[in-house]
Design a protein around this motif. Structure first.
Motif, PDB file in Angstrom:
ATOM      1  N   ALA A  97      30.015  19.202  46.190  1.00  0.00           N
ATOM      2  CA  ALA A  97      29.294  19.850  47.283  1.00  0.00           C
ATOM      3  C   ALA A  97      30.208  20.074  48.481  1.00  0.00           C
ATOM      4  O   ALA A  97      30.208  21.145  49.100  1.00  0.00           O
ATOM      5  N   GLU A  98      30.992  19.084  48.800  1.00  0.00           N
ATOM      6  CA  GLU A  98      31.899  19.208  49.939  1.00  0.00           C
ATOM      7  C   GLU A  98      32.962  20.270  49.679  1.00  0.00           C
ATOM      8  O   GLU A  98      33.265  21.091  50.547  1.00  0.00           O
ATOM      9  N   LEU A  99      33.509  20.284  48.475  1.00  0.00           N
ATOM     10  CA  LEU A  99      34.561  21.251  48.135  1.00  0.00           C
ATOM     11  C   LEU A  99      34.028  22.682  48.125  1.00  0.00           C
ATOM     12  O   LEU A  99      34.699  23.606  48.607  1.00  0.00           O
ATOM     13  N   ALA A 100      32.838  22.874  47.581  1.00  0.00           N
ATOM     14  CA  ALA A 100      32.285  24.224  47.492  1.00  0.00           C
ATOM     15  C   ALA A 100      32.042  24.823  48.865  1.00  0.00           C
ATOM     16  O   ALA A 100      32.119  26.049  49.046  1.00  0.00           O
ATOM     17  N   ASN A 101      31.756  23.980  49.857  1.00  0.00           N
ATOM     18  CA  ASN A 101      31.527  24.479  51.206  1.00  0.00           C
ATOM     19  C   ASN A 101      32.811  24.563  52.027  1.00  0.00           C
ATOM     20  O   ASN A 101      32.896  25.355  52.962  1.00  0.00           O
ATOM     21  N   ARG A 102      33.803  23.750  51.676  1.00  0.00           N
ATOM     22  CA  ARG A 102      35.087  23.836  52.374  1.00  0.00           C
ATOM     23  C   ARG A 102      35.896  25.035  51.903  1.00  0.00           C
ATOM     24  O   ARG A 102      36.712  25.586  52.639  1.00  0.00           O
ATOM     25  N   HIS A 103      35.656  25.480  50.654  1.00  0.00           N
ATOM     26  CA  HIS A 103      36.387  26.621  50.083  1.00  0.00           C
ATOM     27  C   HIS A 103      35.398  27.715  49.707  1.00  0.00           C
ATOM     28  O   HIS A 103      35.011  27.854  48.546  1.00  0.00           O
ATOM     29  N   PRO A 104      34.928  28.503  50.674  1.00  0.00           N
ATOM     30  CA  PRO A 104      33.928  29.534  50.386  1.00  0.00           C
ATOM     31  C   PRO A 104      34.510  30.631  49.499  1.00  0.00           C
ATOM     32  O   PRO A 104      35.731  30.754  49.353  1.00  0.00           O
ATOM     33  N   PRO A 105      33.649  31.444  48.885  1.00  0.00           N
ATOM     34  CA  PRO A 105      34.130  32.514  47.991  1.00  0.00           C
ATOM     35  C   PRO A 105      34.954  33.548  48.740  1.00  0.00           C
ATOM     36  O   PRO A 105      34.784  33.769  49.948  1.00  0.00           O
ATOM     37  N   GLU A 106      35.853  34.172  48.006  1.00  0.00           N
ATOM     38  CA  GLU A 106      36.700  35.231  48.556  1.00  0.00           C
ATOM     39  C   GLU A 106      36.452  36.524  47.796  1.00  0.00           C
ATOM     40  O   GLU A 106      36.215  36.522  46.588  1.00  0.00           O
ATOM     41  N   LEU A 107      36.516  37.639  48.523  1.00  0.00           N
ATOM     42  CA  LEU A 107      36.332  38.962  47.935  1.00  0.00           C
ATOM     43  C   LEU A 107      37.672  39.674  47.806  1.00  0.00           C
ATOM     44  O   LEU A 107      38.462  39.705  48.745  1.00  0.00           O
ATOM     45  N   PHE A 108      37.910  40.238  46.627  1.00  0.00           N
ATOM     46  CA  PHE A 108      39.089  41.075  46.382  1.00  0.00           C
ATOM     47  C   PHE A 108      38.580  42.447  45.968  1.00  0.00           C
ATOM     48  O   PHE A 108      38.105  42.637  44.850  1.00  0.00           O
ATOM     49  N   THR A 109      38.663  43.395  46.893  1.00  0.00           N
ATOM     50  CA  THR A 109      38.093  44.714  46.616  1.00  0.00           C
ATOM     51  C   THR A 109      38.971  45.531  45.672  1.00  0.00           C
ATOM     52  O   THR A 109      38.466  46.378  44.932  1.00  0.00           O
ATOM     53  N   HIS A 110      40.307  45.268  45.685  1.00  0.00           N
ATOM     54  CA  HIS A 110      41.221  46.081  44.888  1.00  0.00           C
ATOM     55  C   HIS A 110      42.192  45.204  44.103  1.00  0.00           C
ATOM     56  O   HIS A 110      42.540  44.097  44.533  1.00  0.00           O
ATOM     57  N   SER A 111      42.628  45.713  42.987  1.00  0.00           N
ATOM     58  CA  SER A 111      43.676  45.056  42.212  1.00  0.00           C
ATOM     59  C   SER A 111      45.024  45.324  42.861  1.00  0.00           C
ATOM     60  O   SER A 111      45.141  46.185  43.747  1.00  0.00           O
ATOM     61  N   PRO A 112      46.088  44.611  42.435  1.00  0.00           N
ATOM     62  CA  PRO A 112      47.425  44.889  42.990  1.00  0.00           C
ATOM     63  C   PRO A 112      47.859  46.335  42.774  1.00  0.00           C
ATOM     64  O   PRO A 112      48.714  46.842  43.510  1.00  0.00           O
ATOM     65  N   ARG A 113      47.271  47.024  41.795  1.00  0.00           N
ATOM     66  CA  ARG A 113      47.646  48.420  41.514  1.00  0.00           C
ATOM     67  C   ARG A 113      46.784  49.417  42.268  1.00  0.00           C
ATOM     68  O   ARG A 113      46.923  50.622  42.101  1.00  0.00           O
ATOM     69  N   GLY A 114      45.850  48.908  43.093  1.00  0.00           N
ATOM     70  CA  GLY A 114      45.021  49.806  43.887  1.00  0.00           C
ATOM     71  C   GLY A 114      43.705  50.185  43.235  1.00  0.00           C
ATOM     72  O   GLY A 114      42.969  51.015  43.780  1.00  0.00           O
ATOM     73  N   GLU A 115      43.357  49.584  42.098  1.00  0.00           N
ATOM     74  CA  GLU A 115      42.086  49.884  41.444  1.00  0.00           C
ATOM     75  C   GLU A 115      40.954  49.145  42.165  1.00  0.00           C
ATOM     76  O   GLU A 115      41.112  48.008  42.599  1.00  0.00           O
ATOM     77  N   ARG A 116      39.811  49.786  42.242  1.00  0.00           N
ATOM     78  CA  ARG A 116      38.645  49.151  42.858  1.00  0.00           C
ATOM     79  C   ARG A 116      38.054  48.156  41.858  1.00  0.00           C
ATOM     80  O   ARG A 116      37.650  48.526  40.750  1.00  0.00           O
ATOM     81  N   ILE A 117      38.011  46.865  42.218  1.00  0.00           N
ATOM     82  CA  ILE A 117      37.534  45.843  41.284  1.00  0.00           C
ATOM     83  C   ILE A 117      36.354  45.039  41.832  1.00  0.00           C
ATOM     84  O   ILE A 117      35.571  44.484  41.070  1.00  0.00           O
ATOM     85  N   ASP A 118      36.231  44.918  43.138  1.00  0.00           N
ATOM     86  CA  ASP A 118      35.128  44.151  43.755  1.00  0.00           C
ATOM     87  C   ASP A 118      34.931  42.806  43.070  1.00  0.00           C
ATOM     88  O   ASP A 118      33.830  42.454  42.625  1.00  0.00           O
ATOM     89  N   ALA A 119      36.007  42.046  42.975  1.00  0.00           N
ATOM     90  CA  ALA A 119      35.976  40.743  42.301  1.00  0.00           C
ATOM     91  C   ALA A 119      35.775  39.629  43.317  1.00  0.00           C
ATOM     92  O   ALA A 119      36.284  39.683  44.437  1.00  0.00           O
ATOM     93  N   LEU A 120      35.010  38.614  42.908  1.00  0.00           N
ATOM     94  CA  LEU A 120      34.811  37.432  43.752  1.00  0.00           C
ATOM     95  C   LEU A 120      35.461  36.221  43.110  1.00  0.00           C
ATOM     96  O   LEU A 120      35.393  36.038  41.896  1.00  0.00           O
TER      97      LEU A 120
END
Length: 557
Positions: free
Chosen positions: A63-86
């Motif tokens: 519980a503590e770890l999940a709140n200390r490290h919230p989710p991150e959004l990656f809208t694009h891949s390193p090649r510029g593709e739209r991925i909307d990955a969490l």
């Protein structure tokens, strides 16, 4: 000669040991009795196992770890593709696996036996005491099932993935997954709770209508858990005045990512382990659910279930904060005595315990009503009233009280409660979300008024049952008489009406199911003439009550 170590200025004493390795279920007398009363004793062993597993140091660390490290959004891949990955911390998926293992996403539907709703509510209550954010996707998935069941062709493709107790975190098309999670998207920038102002539009690509395929263009300002495998979304069709409901999957039928672009994740006060987002629909694929123009009634059914979970989640925060406060007071000394041995602190803790037990009895009684009124047309009027009238009132009052409750419990800890190294700050930051989500306080109270007007037979049956329960308690009978009397300017008084409904409901439940002194103390301080229930603070119980006994019942030493 006494030896001194360089840099050692003091010995650490009078600090409270962490609260761990206790059983959340076994230590809760009110919950245990309610489980039997609501016909779910068959689930006791599972709750005992789950109640012990949730308080191990390893689980508490999740519980503590999940709140200390919230989710991150990656809208694009390193090649510029739209991925909307969490990307989530591994603790998140471990917590979801625990929830899924216990069936908290589907139990009353996957195992529809007597008491299944109460069994599920009790399990949800236990998990919510440890970590709140991970409850969001299972809540929405749970609430979506009765809506999706009305679409047989679609539901046939989803049933096994919704009912399974295996969590599958992979971001791949549903056809490749073992399990599914369903989210919801209603709120737009311009409307908030006023979903009828929504502007997202849907254009038919086939014949249109129920079960037809559409393309959606628009946005959602709050899109809960965007990593879900699908969402139920409101949008307008053609020139139709009403909104329609759509099933919008994360992947389109051809296996590509659906055109739902995540603009950003919300930077929230609390609930930080869970991802909430803003999205744009750019010709996103969707299937109409329910009849055209009937989207609000369709998704309101889903919201009724999520409102119940808001009540449970807030009651769980109360319980978690209470137990932590009692544990602290039993181990911390000040002015020559343990805090728990000091009369004024005992008054505060006992008052908190009353509030917590009343909230627990309330949500477990609502569980019975939800089960009994699943077939609304044939449900007993009083059960319809508990579900339709008391649920929004409870959502208003219990969620609202949790803010003050967690703040008071934090104060018991003193400065240690205000820092992020303990759980109290997280509980306090979590407290407002249930009051806001799924309809703010005013929306809930106005809904109570609508329910009273549209269900007069149910309201009368409920009040009659309460009047019978109130016999022998003059203050409770008097409060009920005032509530049942017609009054003008009802909209302006909606908060007071909702508040009184909940307090009377809680008082009658305590009269029937709690020790007499518990019920008497609650009525004397919440409903008696001149008790000032709208402005009182915790710790103002009459000194004639046995505060120590109330605390011991709440959390045995």
């Amino acid at each position: 000669m006494q030896q001194h170590s360089f840099g050692q200025t003091h010995e650490v004493t009078n600090q409270v040991p962490p609260l761990a390795d206790y059983n959340l279920f076994a230590s809760d007398a009110a919950l245990s009795a309610a489980l039997d009363r609501e016909g779910a004793a068959w689930h006791r062993d599972a709750l005992l196992r789950h109640g012990a597993a949730l308080t191990t140091p390893d689980t508490l660390a999740l519980a503590e770890l999940a709140n200390r490290h919230p989710p991150e959004l990656f809208t694009h891949s390193p090649r510029g593709e739209r991925i909307d990955a969490l990307e989530f911390h591994p603790s998140w998926d471990t917590l979801l696996s625990l929830l899924r293992r216990e069936g908290l996403h589907a139990l009353p539907f996957s195992d529809p036996r007597s008491g299944a709703m109460a069994a599920r509510c009790a399990g949800y209550f236990l998990h919510a005491q440890i970590e709140s954010g991970s409850l969001c996707p299972p809540t929405m998935t749970f609430a979506s099932i009765p809506v999706l069941q009305r679409e047989p062709a679609l539901f046939d493709t989803l049933r096994d993935k919704l009912y399974t107790r295996e969590h599958d975190p992979r971001d791949v098309p549903l056809t490749q997954k073992k399990s599914a999670m369903i989210g919801m998207g209603m709120t737009e920038k311009q409307g908030g709770s006023d979903v009828r102002s929504n502007q997202t539009r849907a254009h038919a690509t086939t014949g249109g209508g129920r079960g037809g395929e559409y393309r959606l263009v628009g946005h959602k300002w709050f899109f809960s858990a965007p990593q879900c495998d699908a969402h139920l979304v409101l949008a307008r069709t053609g020139d139709h005045e009403g909104l329609s409901c759509f099933f919008v999957p994360r992947f389109a039928p051809d296996g590509s990512k659906n055109a739902v672009q995540i603009q950003r994740l919300k930077d929230k006060l609390g609930n930080r382990s869970n991802a909430s987002s803003e999205v744009e629909f750019l010709d996103a694929f969707g299937i109409m659910i329910g009849d055209e123009g009937r989207g609000v009634p369709t998704i309101i059914e889903m919201a009724n279930y999520t409102r119940l979970d808001c009540v449970i989640g807030s009651a769980a925060l109360m319980r978690a904060a209470l137990v932590q406060a009692i544990h602290h007071a039993r181990h911390r000394s000040a002015f020559g005595r343990h805090l728990a041995d000091q009369p004024l602190m005992r008054n505060v803790l006992a008052d908190l315990a009353l509030e917590s037990e009343a909230a627990t009895l309330l949500f477990m009684r609502l569980a019975r009503a939800f089960e009994a009124s699943a077939d609304a047309a044939n449900a007993p009027p009083a059960e319809r009233a508990w579900r339709r009238i008391v649920t929004p009132a409870a959502k208003y009052w219990v969620c609202k009280r949790t803010l003050e409750f967690t703040g008071e419990a934090m104060e018991v800890w003193g400065g240690n409660g205000y820092v992020e190294s303990g759980p109290m700050a997280r509980f306090y930051r979590e407290a407002p979300v249930n009051s806001i989500w799924e309809g703010s306080g005013n929306v809930m109270c106005l809904d109570v008024l609508r329910a009273l007007e549209r269900e007069p037979e149910a309201a009368q049956a409920l009040f009659a049952a309460w009047q019978a329960d109130a016999q022998g308690h003059p203050a409770l009978s008097a409060a009920l008489g005032k509530l049942a009397a017609p009054a003008g300017h009802r909209e302006g008084a909606a908060r007071r009406i909702a508040q009184q409904i909940v307090l009377i409901a809680q008082a009658t439940l305590l009269v029937k199911h709690a020790p007499g002194e518990i019920a008497d103390a609650f009525i004397a301080t919440r409903l008696a003439e001149g008790c000032g229930e709208s402005g009182r603070v915790y710790g103002t119980l009459p000194v004639t009550f046995d505060h120590a006994a109330i605390i011991e019942r709440a959390f045995p030493a």
